[in-house]
Design a protein around this motif. Structure first.
Motif, mmCIF file in Angstrom:
data_model
loop_
_atom_site.group_PDB
_atom_site.id
_atom_site.type_symbol
_atom_site.label_atom_id
_atom_site.label_comp_id
_atom_site.label_asym_id
_atom_site.label_seq_id
_atom_site.Cartn_x
_atom_site.Cartn_y
_atom_site.Cartn_z
ATOM 1 N N UNK A 103 -11.802 1.413 -4.904
ATOM 2 C CA UNK A 103 -11.556 2.829 -5.166
ATOM 3 C C UNK A 103 -11.224 3.041 -6.644
ATOM 4 N N UNK A 107 -13.380 5.353 -9.270
ATOM 5 C CA UNK A 107 -12.820 6.486 -10.003
ATOM 6 C C UNK A 107 -12.817 6.238 -11.514
ATOM 7 N N UNK A 115 -6.739 13.554 -14.776
ATOM 8 C CA UNK A 115 -5.826 12.490 -14.358
ATOM 9 C C UNK A 115 -5.663 12.381 -12.849
ATOM 10 N N UNK A 116 -6.336 13.248 -12.116
ATOM 11 C CA UNK A 116 -6.089 13.297 -10.677
ATOM 12 C C UNK A 116 -6.308 11.974 -9.970
ATOM 13 N N UNK A 117 -7.364 11.261 -10.327
ATOM 14 C CA UNK A 117 -7.690 10.043 -9.587
ATOM 15 C C UNK A 117 -6.572 9.012 -9.745
ATOM 16 N N UNK A 118 -6.082 8.822 -10.970
ATOM 17 C CA UNK A 118 -5.006 7.851 -11.179
ATOM 18 C C UNK A 118 -3.758 8.241 -10.405
ATOM 19 N N UNK A 119 -3.420 9.535 -10.437
ATOM 20 C CA UNK A 119 -2.240 9.999 -9.695
ATOM 21 C C UNK A 119 -2.406 9.702 -8.214
ATOM 22 N N UNK A 120 -3.608 9.895 -7.727
ATOM 23 C CA UNK A 120 -3.903 9.587 -6.327
ATOM 24 C C UNK A 120 -3.767 8.104 -6.047
ATOM 25 N N UNK A 121 -4.295 7.282 -6.952
ATOM 26 C CA UNK A 121 -4.210 5.833 -6.775
ATOM 27 C C UNK A 121 -2.760 5.379 -6.762
ATOM 28 N N UNK A 122 -1.912 6.001 -7.580
ATOM 29 C CA UNK A 122 -0.481 5.656 -7.565
ATOM 30 C C UNK A 122 0.074 5.841 -6.158
ATOM 31 N N UNK A 123 -0.311 6.934 -5.506
ATOM 32 C CA UNK A 123 0.226 7.207 -4.178
ATOM 33 C C UNK A 123 -0.286 6.226 -3.139
ATOM 34 N N UNK A 124 -1.421 5.591 -3.458
ATOM 35 C CA UNK A 124 -1.995 4.642 -2.495
ATOM 36 C C UNK A 124 -1.574 3.204 -2.757
ATOM 37 N N UNK A 125 -0.783 2.988 -3.808
ATOM 38 C CA UNK A 125 -0.319 1.628 -4.067
ATOM 39 C C UNK A 125 -0.507 1.173 -5.497
ATOM 40 N N UNK A 126 -0.918 2.108 -6.356
ATOM 41 C CA UNK A 126 -1.003 1.752 -7.768
ATOM 42 C C UNK A 126 -2.373 1.235 -8.167
ATOM 43 N N UNK A 127 -2.510 0.867 -9.455
ATOM 44 C CA UNK A 127 -3.789 0.422 -9.997
ATOM 45 C C UNK A 127 -3.978 -1.053 -9.681
#
Lengths: 315, 317
Positions: A103, A107, A115-127
């Motif tokens: 993912x 992205x 920046x939306x995708x990174x913010x979303x990735x943070x919520x899913x467990x980070x980069x």
């Protein structure tokens, strides 16, 4: 002092979210003023109100689902606040490392918004680390979002009817589909006024979007919203079946331009005849003329004659 | 490194805290920083704040428990034990990205991206394909496959390419360097052996493509970003002003124009730079009697009627 204010603000916001998440009953502004350390230090009402308004705005910006209900702590009605726990928390089985990594790569290659995708990735467990260095990866595409798109997407997911102004008319629409095509965002949905499926260009909305409560319409699970048509299939004129001859040398390119919307007859000399339905005669003519003298509109006879007249006027 | 703005610190904290709390025994500062695009100093500052967050009446046992050493951090999972749900913007960004990559690379239904996509869809309540469609540009699947493979593997292709401006199909040997989508079309920057320089090609103008079986011979250079306007007016371009009638407003949308002025009656005055007279003549034939050239810096007249006559000959055979 600015630095201190920022520190206080983070603590204040986190405390506010904590209080609103874990309260059993809605809390009034008065109660929050007493309980949240960042507010308790504020002496006068207007300053508190200002701070509270700013914080509420910040919560909305982070999509925290703030619920406002009327409560009667002293007999008179006042606003009570809480966060809807069900909607606040992520409801998703955890992502595996390879899923999160895939993912992240997707992205990085396709950027929608900033920046939306990174913010979303943070919520899913980070980069999650990826095989390819994301910082060195050049995006394949960067797509801007437009005003209103997020509200429309949220409304679609929540089955909320939306209202906006478009081409000078107020619309009420059940949002069914969000599309990106030709570099533009579209909303497809059921237009109440016209009682039929319509498509709107999101960057052409003439007002902000107002959204009804979730579940304001039901979606027919079998209903199919057809994809975006090519210009010659916009519903403007009577439907015709056009046949277009194209020289051998330009056949492959013409087939590409028709993009799968045409049936292709191949002739012995390598030339082709494309058959396509058309409901927009102007756009059909545009398509045929794109081929210059390598293509010829064979049928229907009325449109062929119209095209000849068109050319005679310019010749 | 970080694409997150300063004002999103709280948003990041809401996501980061549950993750740290979920790591049994805690996690290294380095890993937190890498995962959440944060530097150690900012992390310590945020965690210090976190230690003061709690519910009234703020007795010590009600505060969020944070333990941070030089290189390790652990959080007691009392509060913020789960991350927030994805916002609409975040969900859409992920769905669009996943669908686009599937479109380019093909979708492996059991692969990690498909599985990730399914989880995001389920949590938002949206189905890609049915509720969301992202089309970055039309390009033949076989063309896309060949081109992306050539970019990856540094190989050569022979293409039959329709040059729109000059209305010619030419065969060229190219070495694709960079694939990208912009403004609704797919493009490649490729070394063109015929032109002996880097050229921009639009994938929907490929009439055919085959691999030569050879590796690339020209070393790739770093290419600058094209920016929003892919058409770059050249020094020899002619500046043209067109007047277009009101009932064709959808036309100039995808042109690179210097200016578009809409009159009260809906007609449009469009200024643009034109490198190819053939391109302009075709546009004028397509626009028809509803458009005309009102001004041009080129002394030679644009001959729309010659193109119209040429096309008419086909209809008179």
């Amino acid at each position: 002092m600015p630095a201190n204010e920022q520190v206080d603000r983070r603590e204040r916001l986190m405390s506010l979210i904590l209080a609103l998440l874990h309260t059993e009953h809605p809390l009034t502004a008065e109660q929050l003023w007493e309980r949240i350390p960042g507010y308790a230090g504020i002496v006068n009402q207007p300053s508190f109100r200002q701070a509270f308004e700013r914080d509420k705005k910040e919560l909305r910006r982070h999509s925290v689902p703030l619920v406002i209900e009327t409560v009667y702590p002293t007999g008179t009605p006042v606003d009570g606040y809480r966060i809807d726990r069900k909607r606040y928390y992520l409801n998703m089985p955890p992502m595996d490392a390879d899923e999160l990594s895939a993912l992240r790569l997707a992205t990085t290659l396709f950027r929608v918004g900033d920046t939306s995708a990174d913010e979303g990735l943070f919520r899913l467990g980070g980069l999650e680390p990826t095989a390819v260095d994301p910082d060195g990866t050049v995006p394949l595409a960067t797509v801007d979002t437009v005003n209103g798109l997020d509200e429309l997407f949220t409304a679609m997911a929540a089955r909320s009817t939306v209202h906006f102004s478009y081409r000078g008319i107020g619309r009420s629409v059940d949002p069914l589909r969000i599309e990106l095509h030709g570099g533009r965002w579209y909303l497809a949905g059921h237009d109440h006024g016209h009682d039929e499926m319509r498509r709107y260009r999101v960057d052409r909305l003439e007002s902000s979007v107002t959204v009804d409560p979730p579940g304001s319409f039901t979606r027919d699970p079998d209903q199919v919203v057809s994809g975006l048509d090519p210009p010659w299939l916009y519903p403007v004129d009577d439907e015709v079946t056009a046949r277009i001859a194209v020289d051998a040398g330009h056949a492959d390119w013409a087939i590409q331009q028709a993009g799968g919307w045409a049936e292709v007859e191949r002739r012995d000399d390598g030339s082709v005849v494309l058959s396509m339905k058309a409901t927009n005669h102007d756009a059909l003519r545009w398509f045929v003329l794109e081929l210059l003298d390598h293509g010829e509109l064979l049928e229907p006879p009325e449109l062929r004659q119209e095209l000849i007249t068109w050319l005679e006027k310019l010749a | 490194m970080s694409r997150v703005s300063a004002s999103d610190k709280v948003g990041r904290l809401l996501a980061m805290v549950p993750w740290i709390a979920a790591q049994p025994g805690g996690v290294s500062v380095d890993e937190v920083c890498a995962r959440f695009s944060i530097n150690a100093k900012q992390l310590r500052s945020d965690l210090e704040i976190l230690g003061m967050v709690g519910i009234a009446p703020h007795s010590p046992d009600m505060l969020v428990e944070v333990a941070v050493t030089e290189d390790w951090v652990s959080i007691q999972p009392q509060w913020f034990d789960r991350p927030p749900a994805l916002s609409a913007a975040q969900g859409l960004a992920m769905l669009a990205a996943a669908e686009s990559l599937h479109g380019v690379q093909g979708a492996d239904p059991d692969g990690p991206l498909a599985r990730a996509l399914a989880k995001v869809e389920a949590s938002i309540g949206v189905v890609v394909g049915r509720d969301v469609e992202v089309d970055l540009g039309s390009a033949d699947e076989a063309v896309m496959d060949s081109v992306s493979q050539a970019v990856r593997e540094h190989t050569q292709l022979v293409i039959s390419y329709y040059s729109h401006g000059s209305d010619k199909i030419t065969e060229r040997t190219i070495e694709p360097w960079r694939l990208f989508a912009a403004n609704g079309y797919w493009y490649i920057d490729a070394w063109c052996h015929k032109a002996d320089e880097v050229r921009l090609f639009r994938l929907d103008r490929f009439a055919s493509v085959t691999s030569t079986g050879n590796g690339a011979t020209v070393e790739r250079q770093t290419l600058p970003d094209h920016g929003p306007d892919l058409y770059k007016p050249g020094a020899d371009d002619v500046k043209v002003t067109l007047m277009i009638d009101a009932d064709m407003p959808w036309v100039p949308d995808r042109w690179t124009t210097d200016s578009v002025t809409t009159g009260p009656d809906g007609s449009m005055e469009v200024e643009l730079s034109v490198s190819s007279r053939a391109w302009l003549e075709r546009i004028l034939v397509q626009l028809g009697p509803r458009a005309s050239v009102v001004n041009t810096t080129d002394d030679a007249a644009v001959d729309r009627s010659a193109v119209a006559r040429r096309i008419l000959e086909r209809y008179r055979r």
